[in-house]
Design an enzyme around this catalytic site. Structure first.
Site, PDB file in Angstrom:
ATOM      1  N   ASP A  37      33.051 -60.733  -1.897  1.00  0.00           N
ATOM      2  CA  ASP A  37      33.946 -61.439  -2.655  1.00  0.00           C
ATOM      3  C   ASP A  37      35.544 -61.129  -1.227  1.00  0.00           C
ATOM      4  O   ASP A  37      36.933 -60.629  -2.086  1.00  0.00           O
ATOM      5  CB  ASP A  37      34.603 -59.791  -3.529  1.00  0.00           C
ATOM      6  CG  ASP A  37      34.307 -60.204  -4.266  1.00  0.00           C
ATOM      7  OD1 ASP A  37      34.018 -61.606  -5.129  1.00  0.00           O
ATOM      8  OD2 ASP A  37      34.272 -59.395  -5.906  1.00  0.00           O
ATOM      9  N   HIS A 240      33.738 -69.835  27.200  1.00  0.00           N
ATOM     10  CA  HIS A 240      33.969 -69.268  26.320  1.00  0.00           C
ATOM     11  C   HIS A 240      33.040 -68.272  25.095  1.00  0.00           C
ATOM     12  O   HIS A 240      32.755 -67.378  23.729  1.00  0.00           O
ATOM     13  CB  HIS A 240      34.512 -70.431  25.100  1.00  0.00           C
ATOM     14  CG  HIS A 240      34.862 -71.049  24.869  1.00  0.00           C
ATOM     15  ND1 HIS A 240      34.088 -72.623  24.199  1.00  0.00           N
ATOM     16  CD2 HIS A 240      36.049 -71.400  25.945  1.00  0.00           C
ATOM     17  CE1 HIS A 240      36.162 -73.356  24.661  1.00  0.00           C
ATOM     18  NE2 HIS A 240      36.829 -72.430  25.403  1.00  0.00           N
ATOM     19  N   ASP A 257      39.689 -62.717  28.763  1.00  0.00           N
ATOM     20  CA  ASP A 257      41.058 -63.160  28.091  1.00  0.00           C
ATOM     21  C   ASP A 257      41.094 -62.612  26.445  1.00  0.00           C
ATOM     22  O   ASP A 257      40.837 -63.444  25.773  1.00  0.00           O
ATOM     23  CB  ASP A 257      39.744 -64.531  27.740  1.00  0.00           C
ATOM     24  CG  ASP A 257      40.952 -66.100  27.633  1.00  0.00           C
ATOM     25  OD1 ASP A 257      42.612 -65.742  27.881  1.00  0.00           O
ATOM     26  OD2 ASP A 257      40.958 -67.103  28.456  1.00  0.00           O
ATOM     27  N   ASP A 268      47.858 -65.447  25.312  1.00  0.00           N
ATOM     28  CA  ASP A 268      46.973 -65.608  26.293  1.00  0.00           C
ATOM     29  C   ASP A 268      47.172 -65.283  27.366  1.00  0.00           C
ATOM     30  O   ASP A 268      47.365 -66.430  28.377  1.00  0.00           O
ATOM     31  CB  ASP A 268      47.222 -67.585  25.937  1.00  0.00           C
ATOM     32  CG  ASP A 268      45.757 -67.936  25.898  1.00  0.00           C
ATOM     33  OD1 ASP A 268      44.734 -66.904  26.952  1.00  0.00           O
ATOM     34  OD2 ASP A 268      45.043 -69.040  26.302  1.00  0.00           O
ATOM     35  N   HIS A 347      37.150 -76.880  34.052  1.00  0.00           N
ATOM     36  CA  HIS A 347      38.186 -76.851  33.388  1.00  0.00           C
ATOM     37  C   HIS A 347      39.795 -77.076  33.726  1.00  0.00           C
ATOM     38  O   HIS A 347      39.541 -77.022  34.910  1.00  0.00           O
ATOM     39  CB  HIS A 347      38.252 -76.128  32.046  1.00  0.00           C
ATOM     40  CG  HIS A 347      38.620 -74.056  32.793  1.00  0.00           C
ATOM     41  ND1 HIS A 347      40.378 -73.995  33.020  1.00  0.00           N
ATOM     42  CD2 HIS A 347      37.663 -73.181  33.205  1.00  0.00           C
ATOM     43  CE1 HIS A 347      40.000 -72.690  33.884  1.00  0.00           C
ATOM     44  NE2 HIS A 347      38.700 -72.251  33.627  1.00  0.00           N
ATOM     45  N   HIS A 351      47.394 -75.350  28.922  1.00  0.00           N
ATOM     46  CA  HIS A 351      47.587 -76.345  27.686  1.00  0.00           C
ATOM     47  C   HIS A 351      48.800 -75.751  27.888  1.00  0.00           C
ATOM     48  O   HIS A 351      50.121 -74.403  27.816  1.00  0.00           O
ATOM     49  CB  HIS A 351      46.657 -75.916  26.462  1.00  0.00           C
ATOM     50  CG  HIS A 351      45.953 -74.583  26.468  1.00  0.00           C
ATOM     51  ND1 HIS A 351      47.043 -73.644  25.676  1.00  0.00           N
ATOM     52  CD2 HIS A 351      45.595 -73.719  26.885  1.00  0.00           C
ATOM     53  CE1 HIS A 351      46.334 -72.513  25.873  1.00  0.00           C
ATOM     54  NE2 HIS A 351      45.268 -72.415  27.313  1.00  0.00           N
ATOM     55  N   HIS A 358      46.578 -73.258  21.030  1.00  0.00           N
ATOM     56  CA  HIS A 358      46.328 -74.554  22.226  1.00  0.00           C
ATOM     57  C   HIS A 358      47.682 -74.789  21.459  1.00  0.00           C
ATOM     58  O   HIS A 358      47.106 -75.555  20.293  1.00  0.00           O
ATOM     59  CB  HIS A 358      45.071 -75.345  22.119  1.00  0.00           C
ATOM     60  CG  HIS A 358      44.173 -74.574  23.047  1.00  0.00           C
ATOM     61  ND1 HIS A 358      42.787 -74.823  23.314  1.00  0.00           N
ATOM     62  CD2 HIS A 358      43.804 -73.307  23.382  1.00  0.00           C
ATOM     63  CE1 HIS A 358      42.028 -73.963  23.940  1.00  0.00           C
ATOM     64  NE2 HIS A 358      43.088 -73.148  24.317  1.00  0.00           N
ATOM     65  N   GLU A 381      46.397 -71.737  34.375  1.00  0.00           N
ATOM     66  CA  GLU A 381      45.151 -70.483  34.086  1.00  0.00           C
ATOM     67  C   GLU A 381      43.932 -71.107  35.143  1.00  0.00           C
ATOM     68  O   GLU A 381      42.881 -71.270  34.487  1.00  0.00           O
ATOM     69  CB  GLU A 381      44.487 -70.250  32.408  1.00  0.00           C
ATOM     70  CG  GLU A 381      44.318 -71.522  31.960  1.00  0.00           C
ATOM     71  CD  GLU A 381      44.054 -71.315  30.871  1.00  0.00           C
ATOM     72  OE1 GLU A 381      43.153 -71.034  30.708  1.00  0.00           O
ATOM     73  OE2 GLU A 381      44.766 -71.761  29.794  1.00  0.00           O
ATOM     74  N   TYR A 385      34.024 -70.267  38.801  1.00  0.00           N
ATOM     75  CA  TYR A 385      33.053 -69.541  37.799  1.00  0.00           C
ATOM     76  C   TYR A 385      31.430 -70.443  39.093  1.00  0.00           C
ATOM     77  O   TYR A 385      31.191 -71.652  38.747  1.00  0.00           O
ATOM     78  CB  TYR A 385      32.594 -70.531  36.402  1.00  0.00           C
ATOM     79  CG  TYR A 385      34.007 -70.425  36.178  1.00  0.00           C
ATOM     80  CD1 TYR A 385      34.755 -69.141  34.544  1.00  0.00           C
ATOM     81  CD2 TYR A 385      34.726 -71.101  36.095  1.00  0.00           C
ATOM     82  CE1 TYR A 385      35.849 -69.392  34.934  1.00  0.00           C
ATOM     83  CE2 TYR A 385      35.937 -70.823  35.333  1.00  0.00           C
ATOM     84  CZ  TYR A 385      36.631 -69.686  34.582  1.00  0.00           C
ATOM     85  OH  TYR A 385      37.949 -70.008  34.391  1.00  0.00           O
ATOM     86  N   ARG A 402      39.490 -66.102  36.546  1.00  0.00           N
ATOM     87  CA  ARG A 402      39.874 -67.402  36.109  1.00  0.00           C
ATOM     88  C   ARG A 402      40.776 -65.949  35.573  1.00  0.00           C
ATOM     89  O   ARG A 402      41.302 -64.599  35.515  1.00  0.00           O
ATOM     90  CB  ARG A 402      40.060 -67.328  34.756  1.00  0.00           C
ATOM     91  CG  ARG A 402      41.117 -68.140  34.316  1.00  0.00           C
ATOM     92  CD  ARG A 402      40.500 -68.941  32.640  1.00  0.00           C
ATOM     93  NE  ARG A 402      39.862 -68.117  31.516  1.00  0.00           N
ATOM     94  CZ  ARG A 402      38.942 -67.814  30.981  1.00  0.00           C
ATOM     95  NH1 ARG A 402      37.856 -68.154  31.695  1.00  0.00           N
ATOM     96  NH2 ARG A 402      38.249 -66.896  30.153  1.00  0.00           N
ATOM     97  N   GLU A 404      45.196 -66.078  34.360  1.00  0.00           N
ATOM     98  CA  GLU A 404      46.353 -67.093  33.158  1.00  0.00           C
ATOM     99  C   GLU A 404      47.253 -66.346  33.084  1.00  0.00           C
ATOM    100  O   GLU A 404      47.899 -65.191  32.692  1.00  0.00           O
ATOM    101  CB  GLU A 404      45.803 -67.538  31.927  1.00  0.00           C
ATOM    102  CG  GLU A 404      45.870 -67.908  31.019  1.00  0.00           C
ATOM    103  CD  GLU A 404      44.723 -68.284  29.620  1.00  0.00           C
ATOM    104  OE1 GLU A 404      43.955 -67.835  29.314  1.00  0.00           O
ATOM    105  OE2 GLU A 404      45.226 -69.108  28.985  1.00  0.00           O
TER     106      GLU A 404
HETATM  107  N1  GLY Z   1      42.334 -68.287  25.008  1.00  0.00           N
HETATM  108  C1  GLY Z   1      41.860 -70.071  25.146  1.00  0.00           C
HETATM  109  C2  GLY Z   1      42.456 -70.540  26.362  1.00  0.00           C
HETATM  110  O1  GLY Z   1      42.366 -69.790  27.215  1.00  0.00           O
HETATM  111  O2  GLY Z   1      42.360 -71.535  26.446  1.00  0.00           O
HETATM  112 MN    MN Z   2      44.573 -69.904  27.342  1.00  0.00          MN
HETATM  113 MN    MN Z   3      43.082 -67.573  27.533  1.00  0.00          MN
END
Ligand code: GLY
Ligand code: MN
Ligand code: MN
Length: 435
Positions: A37, A240, A257, A268, A347, A351, A358, A381, A385, A402, A404
């Site tokens: 439920d 991730h 993050d 973010d 990456h 974004h 995103h 960002e 790595y 990273r 960001e």
């Molecule tokens: N936290 C997701 C990104 O940095 O794109």
């Molecule tokens: Mn991001």
């Molecule tokens: Mn992020």
């Protein structure tokens, strides 16, 4: 007559102008069962909320463009019995009044009313393909209108994806959106500070995650904008990583993050800091390179530069850094040309950011990266790595970094929304030493 429009009414007016003729049907998101439920915490559809400010489930926005434009809401009826269990519902009358619609009806009347409203409209603006159950329902209704052709009623010939218009509108944040995004960014920055002050060797990643969530929630941000990444040591090299269940070791870095959602808008932020409060020389070397790449990218996030300018600026600094660290060899141009940097930075540098972390918005117009313009919000960002490998200096193994921030393009350059989260080595070590 009340002429002052809310931001939501202004957006509806703009969308109606862009449609010119036709009908738009925009449902909100469904409630989703988790198990038994229990439901997942309800989250409205971003496009629906952007145009309505209405956050109840089981609601649909209908806009009719033309010489007498109309904005209608279909929503749940008042139901005192259900409200005892589940809480307040506006009901159509109060919703119409409070959210500035021309008309509002019970959601149970949707099909019947739409069959009439669709008749003789030249175009249907609808997010086709977003939700199969809604697609079926709306196309069936259109079919029913088509079946009335012999009585002289025409169904919309054209189906346009309303998201094409909306993603361009949402790409340029208005003042109302920016003030919410500043608030979300400030709360998230506080959460990152709190995490830095709290962290000690021996804690588990989830204990730090709890501190982030605590800080979000105590400022009214009940939900993270995405699942927080709290990644100690080698876990930071999993882009991730969300298990967040490992113990933090003396000598490791911690990558966080995490960002909260406030009034439907995401923040973010990523920060990296040493679990014991002091960067080792190797960690510092890599950190300073990523930080310099981020500074270069933020400097390139300004009007009239193209979308990829920040990425390219970051890449040049990273490529030189990777050469200095003996991770890559050759010249900067050779590293960029061969893409050998991708082993350590795989990456892109950001974004669009907004209601969705995103966020919507085209990155290219035709074949060309689009030009940055005031009101666009993006993340910056870059990262690095380093996984263990024979050709990688051992001192650098398992370092994942990273950094960001959230940035809005302004007429003069940009505004960094997340600057309150410490970022220089001195700021981070200073804050951690005090705690
Ligand atoms: N936290 C997701 C990104 O940095 O794109
Ligand atoms: Mn991001
Ligand atoms: Mn992020």
């Amino acid at each position: 007559m009340n002429i002052i429009q809310t931001p939501y009414e202004q957006r509806r007016t703009r969308l109606l102008e862009k449609m010119r003729r036709g009908i738009a049907i925009i449902p909100t998101a469904p409630e989703v069962a988790r198990n038994g439920d229990s439901h997942y915490s309800y989250r409205h559809d971003s496009n629906f909320y952007y145009l309505s400010g209405f956050s109840e489930p089981e609601a649909v926005l209908v806009l009719v463009a033309g010489s007498e434009p109309q904005a209608m809401l279909f929503c749940r009826e008042k139901n005192l019995e259900r409200e005892i269990w589940d809480g307040h519902r506006f009901g159509p009358d109060a919703a119409r009044e409070q959210f500035g619609f021309d008309a509002a009806y019970p959601i149970a009347q949707l099909d019947e009313k739409l069959a009439g409203l669709m008749g003789n409209q030249p175009a249907l603006f609808y997010p086709l393909g977003h939700d199969a159950a809604w697609d079926q329902r709306i196309l069936k209704l259109r079919g029913a209108v088509q079946a009335k052709a012999r009585s002289g009623i025409r169904a919309p010939d054209e189906i346009c994806d309303v998201r094409t218009l909306l993603r361009e509108m949402r790409l340029f944040k208005d003042g109302h959106e920016l003030s919410i995004m500043r608030r979300a960014a400030a709360i998230s920055a506080r959460a990152h500070r709190r995490a830095m002050q709290f962290t000690r060797p021996g804690q588990f990643e989830y204990e730090v995650e709890a501190e982030l969530l605590h800080e979000f929630c105590r400022h009214g941000a009940r939900h993270p904008a995405y699942t927080s990444i709290v990644a100690g040591g080698a876990n930071a090299c999993v882009l991730h990583y969300i298990e967040n269940d490992a113990q933090l070791k003396d000598g490791d870095l911690l990558l966080i993050d995490a960002g909260c959602e406030v009034d439907g808008y995401a923040s973010d932020i990523t920060r990296c800091f040493p679990v014991n409060g002091r960067f080792s020389p190797a960690q510092k070397d890599v950190y300073e390179i990523v930080l310099a790449a981020q500074s270069a990218a933020i400097a390139a996030a300004r009007p009239d530069n193209t979308w990829d300018a920040p990425h390219n600026a970051a890449l040049r600094v990273l490529a030189q850094g990777f050469i200095d660290l003996k991770l890559c060899c050759g010249s900067v141009d050779a590293v960029l040309e061969s893409e050998s940097y991708k082993k350590f930075y795989m990456h892109r540098t950001g974004h669009w950011l907004g209601m969705d972390v995103h966020d919507v918005g085209d990155y290219k117009i035709g074949d060309n990266w689009r030009t940055l313009q005031p009101g666009m919000a993006l993340t910056v960002e870059p990262g690095c790595y380093i996984r263990p490998a024979d050709d990688v200096p051992q001192a650098l193994w398992d370092i994942g970094i990273r950094i960001e921030d959230d940035v809005v393009i302004t007429a003069q350059g940009n505004e960094v929304l997340t600057g309150a989260a410490p970022k220089s080595v001195a700021q981070i070590e200073g804050l951690m030493m005090q705690s």
